[in-house]
Design a protein around this motif. Sequence first.
Motif, PDB file in Angstrom:
ATOM      1  N   SER B   2     155.892  57.792  93.593  1.00 54.14           N
ATOM      2  CA  SER B   2     155.264  59.109  93.407  1.00 54.14           C
ATOM      3  C   SER B   2     153.740  58.988  93.396  1.00 54.14           C
ATOM      4  CB  SER B   2     155.764  59.761  92.125  1.00 54.14           C
ATOM      5  OG  SER B   2     155.262  59.065  91.022  1.00 54.14           O
ATOM      6  N   THR B   3     153.225  57.853  92.868  1.00 56.68           N
ATOM      7  CA  THR B   3     151.770  57.676  92.881  1.00 56.68           C
ATOM      8  C   THR B   3     151.262  57.584  94.312  1.00 56.68           C
ATOM      9  OG1 THR B   3     152.071  56.382  90.885  1.00 56.68           O
ATOM     10  CG2 THR B   3     149.900  56.285  91.904  1.00 56.68           C
ATOM     11  N   ALA B   4     152.010  56.872  95.145  1.00 65.91           N
ATOM     12  CA  ALA B   4     151.584  56.720  96.552  1.00 65.91           C
ATOM     13  C   ALA B   4     151.570  58.072  97.262  1.00 65.91           C
ATOM     14  CB  ALA B   4     152.517  55.754  97.263  1.00 65.91           C
ATOM     15  N   THR B   5     152.615  58.893  97.039  1.00 68.92           N
ATOM     16  CA  THR B   5     152.644  60.207  97.707  1.00 68.92           C
ATOM     17  C   THR B   5     151.503  61.083  97.190  1.00 68.92           C
ATOM     18  OG1 THR B   5     154.252  60.968  96.074  1.00 68.92           O
ATOM     19  CG2 THR B   5     155.125  60.253  98.200  1.00 68.92           C
ATOM     20  N   GLU B   6     151.223  60.961  95.893  1.00 71.99           N
ATOM     21  CA  GLU B   6     150.119  61.772  95.339  1.00 71.99           C
ATOM     22  C   GLU B   6     148.772  61.320  95.897  1.00 71.99           C
ATOM     23  OE1 GLU B   6     152.609  62.627  91.286  1.00 71.99           O
ATOM     24  OE2 GLU B   6     150.783  61.415  91.128  1.00 71.99           O
ATOM     25  N   LEU B   7     148.642  60.021  96.105  1.00 74.29           N
ATOM     26  CA  LEU B   7     147.388  59.521  96.702  1.00 74.29           C
ATOM     27  C   LEU B   7     147.234  60.027  98.133  1.00 74.29           C
ATOM     28  CD1 LEU B   7     147.180  55.853  95.387  1.00 74.29           C
ATOM     29  CD2 LEU B   7     145.558  57.708  94.940  1.00 74.29           C
ATOM     30  N   ARG B  49     161.167  57.729 100.609  1.00 75.38           N
ATOM     31  CA  ARG B  49     161.622  58.189  99.296  1.00 75.38           C
ATOM     32  C   ARG B  49     162.934  58.967  99.373  1.00 75.38           C
ATOM     33  NH1 ARG B  49     158.731  62.871  95.853  1.00 75.38           N
ATOM     34  NH2 ARG B  49     160.195  64.051  97.100  1.00 75.38           N
ATOM     35  N   ASP B 115     157.578  68.216  91.795  1.00 78.08           N
ATOM     36  CA  ASP B 115     156.425  67.303  91.895  1.00 78.08           C
ATOM     37  C   ASP B 115     155.141  68.110  91.732  1.00 78.08           C
ATOM     38  OD1 ASP B 115     157.826  64.942  92.410  1.00 78.08           O
ATOM     39  OD2 ASP B 115     158.076  65.531  94.504  1.00 78.08           O
ATOM     40  N   ILE B 117     152.044  67.614  90.787  1.00 79.96           N
ATOM     41  CA  ILE B 117     150.741  67.135  91.297  1.00 79.96           C
ATOM     42  C   ILE B 117     150.749  67.121  92.826  1.00 79.96           C
ATOM     43  CG2 ILE B 117     149.158  65.162  91.358  1.00 79.96           C
ATOM     44  CD1 ILE B 117     150.002  64.555  88.489  1.00 79.96           C
TER      45      ILE B 117
END
Lengths: 481, 207
Positions: B2-7, B49, B115, B117
């Motif tokens: 999820s951090t990667a998709t948010e980045l 994902r 999600d 963010i």
Amino acid sequence: MMSPLWIIPSSMGLFALATWTFPPRAFSWIRRLGILALLIALAGQVANLWQGTDPLASWYFVTVAVFSIFALWYSGPYIDREAEQHHWSPSRVKLYYVLLFVFLGSLIALALWTNLLWLWIAMEIATLSSVVLAAVPDTSAAVEAAWKYVMVTETGAMFALFGTVLALSAVRSPLFAWHQAPLHVILSTQRQHWALVGAYMALVGYGAKAGLAPFHTWLPDAHSEAPAPISALLSGLKLAGALVIVYRLFRILSLALPAVYLQDALILLGLFSLVIAAGFLAFQRDLKRLWAYSSIEHIGIISLGVGFGGIALIGAALHIWTHAASKTLLFHNAGTVRLLYHSSDVRQGASSILYRTPWTGALLALGSAAIVGLPPFAPFWSEWLVLAGGFHQPADRVFALIAAALVIIIFVAIARRVPDWLFAPGRMGVGPKRGTIKEPMALVLPSAVLACIVVVGGLALPILAHPLWSQLVGELGTVHL
Amino acid sequence: MSTATELAAGLLWLATVAMMIVKAPHSVMTFYRVQAFADALLTALMAVRDHLPMLWVFVGLAVAVRIIIIPEIVSRGLNTPRDYSAKAPLGMGALVLYALLLTAGGMLVGRIGPDPILLGLIFAAMFVTFVHLSARYEVWSMLWALLSLDTVVDAGLSVFAQTMPEGTALVIYAMSLSLAIVLAFVAQRVQHLKKSLDVRELEELTG
């Protein structure tokens, strides 16, 4: 899903492919085959061999198929002359016919499909093909019109897509459902505010596609610069198609949202469209622009009908047909004027039409009388149903009253303006100085047949299409979104 | 993950804001490519994902059309000598503040989904493109604004891709890319016929 829902739109794709493949001398045969295919599809529906997903789909399909036949018929003589007058290359003529078939296929898909994502796709194919068709003349004005068209409507497309996905996700409606709202699905009401945001986004997006004010800025240019058969298809069929999509979306959302918010938005945009049309119609000097602004008025009336619901909704469905018939006649007529007078602008010689080209002038007079809603022509009955539906609802009476006043103002504006084209300025009884112009029967005949439809359409259509009309009334008569 | 998709979504948002603020001919094309890269990256992460192999087709199309074809069409026929960027510190500051305000709105709307963010950043980018579209009326500027909106909506679609059938999502994505191509071609014809893309030199387009 191999059913007429796919076969009929795909057949138009095949005709587009054939036009792309074969040399120009085969175009007239491909056109005739296209007309034959549409006649067979219509006959199959009359013979009950197939039906649309619901009565509205069947009704709109009949409208699309009939006026697509006229587009193919009129395109032959019109494009031959246009290509000769403006030195179109064979490749440009080919591009026109290829995209015409793609455009017709997408309009048929708009009529038959009911899944909201596939409807968006059909609308996009219709828009992108018609953008290029509007630019086909390759004049400065045509390319500029295409630019405005693509900018405004594609911004709308993004709003429409995102709004649809947002609204349907918020109420947990399955995006993949082919039919409108499966009975076993209970829609969520927990995120009503987001569903409403999505619904309004979709309304703005499809409103831009429909030419509803204030998102109409592309419409007068695109309608006036596109080749006449394309202007007729845009005005008569594509604009209404966008509102059919809005109706289908709002019908689902009204199961989970207070319908009054959706209805009021449609009524507001409808009234604003009438205001814009009333304000601009009186100042038009170009015949095609005049009918373009008139399209804004009529799409406003359809929007009001959907917003009022009940009888007015039946009126809106009937108005889709009556407006398409009258406007196809008028845009084809304006195309003939442009070809014969080398302009459709009254300041550039397009006047005394009744004297110099009696057939074209008579058809203009007849079409004008129909489009302003004079009885017994077809649009009178549909407008009357829409307004009667508004007066029937106590909460909507004020809006119906304002709409009726605006329709009268528009009537006066068109009635004052059309004589500028029909007659010559000067003293009564003194004929115009310029002589008559020979009218090619190939150009006049399709419009003359259309005129017969306009004359008998209003009263005879519900009788001729009795089973379909009864189903439509049964389905829409009690709907208040 | 999820951090990667948010980045990736953050990069998309950043490129979108940059396209609105820094509207110089060369930089806007670079930012458009960055935005397209972020869209492709986000889609690839979604493919992994959500176990949606079809999304890899999106990735390929995004790279081919947005990073290669569109900039090629634009650089061949759409040149403007003008720099439309905000020049004064006050103007630049106002635009940044405006972008941040829109971002706050987008983050608020993003709370609709699972999600917040990720969706919030996409909504924020979308709101920025809406303002980008309405703020200026030059042909050149509007072209980039609509191309930017088109990319952001595609990125949003890949987030929602699991809720719709693969075939439908693919056709929608293809339509969106067709729009970008038609748009670039029509703008090219405008410049060819009018010899300009600046609205101040085009009589009718002033509206």
